[in-house]
Write a protein that holds these residues in place. Structure first.
Motif, PDB file in Angstrom:
ATOM      1  N   TYR A   1     -12.234   5.627 -34.480  1.00 52.99           N
ATOM      2  CA  TYR A   1     -11.211   4.882 -35.313  1.00 52.99           C
ATOM      3  C   TYR A   1     -10.789   6.087 -36.224  1.00 52.99           C
TER       4      TYR A   1
ATOM      5  N   TYR B   1      -8.623   6.489 -39.774  1.00 53.14           N
ATOM      6  CA  TYR B   1      -8.263   5.553 -40.914  1.00 53.14           C
ATOM      7  C   TYR B   1      -7.414   6.463 -41.802  1.00 53.14           C
TER       8      TYR B   1
ATOM      9  N   ASP C   1     -11.032  10.618 -39.132  1.00 54.00           N
ATOM     10  CA  ASP C   1     -11.455   9.789 -37.924  1.00 54.00           C
ATOM     11  C   ASP C   1     -12.866   9.498 -37.935  1.00 54.00           C
TER      12      ASP C   1
ATOM     13  N   ARG D   1      -7.015   1.656 -44.561  1.00 49.40           N
ATOM     14  CA  ARG D   1      -6.359   0.926 -43.361  1.00 49.40           C
ATOM     15  C   ARG D   1      -6.548   1.600 -42.072  1.00 49.40           C
ATOM     16  N   LYS D   2      -6.873   0.895 -41.286  1.00 45.54           N
ATOM     17  CA  LYS D   2      -7.283   1.313 -39.783  1.00 45.54           C
ATOM     18  C   LYS D   2      -5.811   1.837 -39.238  1.00 45.54           C
ATOM     19  N   GLN D   3      -5.973   2.955 -38.587  1.00 43.22           N
ATOM     20  CA  GLN D   3      -4.612   3.250 -37.899  1.00 43.22           C
ATOM     21  C   GLN D   3      -4.827   2.926 -36.485  1.00 43.22           C
ATOM     22  N   TYR D   4      -3.694   2.573 -35.825  1.00 43.10           N
ATOM     23  CA  TYR D   4      -3.530   2.128 -34.386  1.00 43.10           C
ATOM     24  C   TYR D   4      -2.379   3.015 -33.824  1.00 43.10           C
TER      25      TYR D   4
ATOM     26  N   SER E   1      -0.828   4.716 -30.015  1.00 45.08           N
ATOM     27  CA  SER E   1      -0.824   4.457 -28.654  1.00 45.08           C
ATOM     28  C   SER E   1      -1.759   4.881 -27.809  1.00 45.08           C
ATOM     29  N   VAL E   2      -2.146   4.465 -26.403  1.00 39.86           N
ATOM     30  CA  VAL E   2      -3.030   4.831 -25.837  1.00 39.86           C
ATOM     31  C   VAL E   2      -2.763   5.435 -24.573  1.00 39.86           C
TER      32      VAL E   2
END
Length: 92
Positions: free
Chosen positions: A4, A6, A16, A37-40, A42-43
């Protein structure tokens, strides 16, 4: 275990962390103690093999799809005609 990303809202520190799905999300920045804050992102997905494109299920120029429907219609017609011939002697 997933990784994850952050980022701190206060100081902008980004890092990470490898965490299990059952672990709670981090809330405090290790650099300044601010709010994380958690970063999102693209996969990256890679579709390999057949069946992912519109034309993969068809062979030829596309006329084969309608021919397949005709084949099942004629098979249904054959069973209907055999049913009607067998029902005529039974009716007598």
């Amino acid at each position: 275990m997933p990784t994850y990303a952050y980022r701190c809202k206060d100081c902008g520190h980004a890092f990470d962390v490898v965490q299990a799905f059952t672990d709670d999300a981090l809330t405090e920045c290790p650099a300044c103690g601010g709010v994380l804050r958690k970063q999102y992102g693209s996969v990256g997905v890679s579709f390999k093999g057949s069946g992912f494109y519109r034309t993969d299920s068809r062979s030829g120029t596309g006329g084969t799809g309608s021919a397949g429907g005709s084949t099942s219609d004629s098979a249904a017609g054959s069973s209907t005609s055999s049913t009607s011939s067998s029902s005529s002697p039974a009716a007598d």
